[in-house]
Design an enzyme around this catalytic site. Structure first.
Site, short mmCIF file in Angstrom:
data_model
loop_
_atom_site.label_atom_id
_atom_site.label_comp_id
_atom_site.label_asym_id
_atom_site.label_seq_id
_atom_site.Cartn_x
_atom_site.Cartn_y
_atom_site.Cartn_z
N GLY A 197 0.79 -1.22 0.00
CA GLY A 197 0.00 0.00 0.00
C GLY A 197 0.82 1.27 0.00
O GLY A 197 0.28 2.36 0.16
N GLN A 198 2.13 1.15 -0.21
CA GLN A 198 3.01 2.31 -0.19
C GLN A 198 3.65 2.57 -1.56
O GLN A 198 4.58 3.35 -1.66
CB GLN A 198 4.11 2.12 0.87
CG GLN A 198 3.55 1.97 2.27
CD GLN A 198 4.64 1.80 3.29
OE1 GLN A 198 5.57 2.60 3.37
NE2 GLN A 198 4.56 0.74 4.09
N TYR B 199 -2.62 -5.50 -11.20
CA TYR B 199 -2.04 -5.55 -12.54
C TYR B 199 -2.97 -4.92 -13.57
O TYR B 199 -2.52 -4.21 -14.48
CB TYR B 199 -1.71 -6.99 -12.93
CG TYR B 199 -0.65 -7.64 -12.06
CD1 TYR B 199 0.47 -6.95 -11.64
CD2 TYR B 199 -0.78 -8.96 -11.65
CE1 TYR B 199 1.43 -7.53 -10.84
CE2 TYR B 199 0.18 -9.57 -10.86
CZ TYR B 199 1.28 -8.85 -10.45
OH TYR B 199 2.24 -9.43 -9.67
#
Length: 168
Positions: A99-100, A137
């Site tokens: 999430g970073q 993706y």
């Protein structure tokens, strides 16, 4: 150093990273519910990633100088495009670093290598049940190759095929 994005440093792995790479592989195997199939060792990784006949390359992503993700890839060739390609075997981000933007930065770095090497494509496989990865993706513009089925021979079956057994 290949690149730095938003505090994420992406670099090519060196032989001293083998222990971390194996740690990522074990964590990935656990996530994919394939721990029993994972027989990788530091010696095998060192031989095939950093020995005289390198079979693959690895990028390491770091946050605050700590390895938190890896991407392992190798060259392919497209006969239809008559150009090289890259196959991304594994991309794994440790849960605490998700999430970073680490996964996106790693994938962008591999894509950058593909562009630099004049590759016609970058390909990889994802487990059918891995909805978070599939969604990630697709958001990046990747297209599933639904008309293709992957085949594999390994272990004793591979040896038998090489010996001409099982061939009719």
């Amino acid at each position: 150093m290949l690149q730095t994005r938003q505090g994420i440093e992406i670099r090519s792995a060196v032989a001293g990273d083998v222990s971390a790479i194996l740690g990522f592989i074990h964590a990935l195997a656990e996530y994919e519910r394939l721990s029993d199939a994972c027989i990788a060792t530091e010696d095998l990784l060192h031989e095939h990633l950093f020995g005289p006949a390198k079979a693959a390359e690895v990028l390491i992503a770091e946050l605050d100088a700590k390895p938190v993700a890896f991407a392992l890839f190798f060259g392919t060739f497209s006969t239809f495009l008559a150009r090289p390609g890259i196959y991304l075997e594994d991309l794994f981000v440790m849960p605490e670093a998700r999430g970073q933007g680490v996964g996106k930065a790693l994938l962008a770095a591999v894509a950058g290598i593909a562009v630099q090497r004049n590759c016609g494509r970058l390909e990889w496989a994802v487990l059918d049940w891995n909805d978070p990865a599939i969604g990630f993706y697709k958001k990046l513009g990747a297209v599933p190759m639904e008309e293709w089925t992957t085949f594999r021979v390994a272990g004793e079956t591979l040896r038998e095929l090489a010996a001409g057994k099982n061939a009719e």
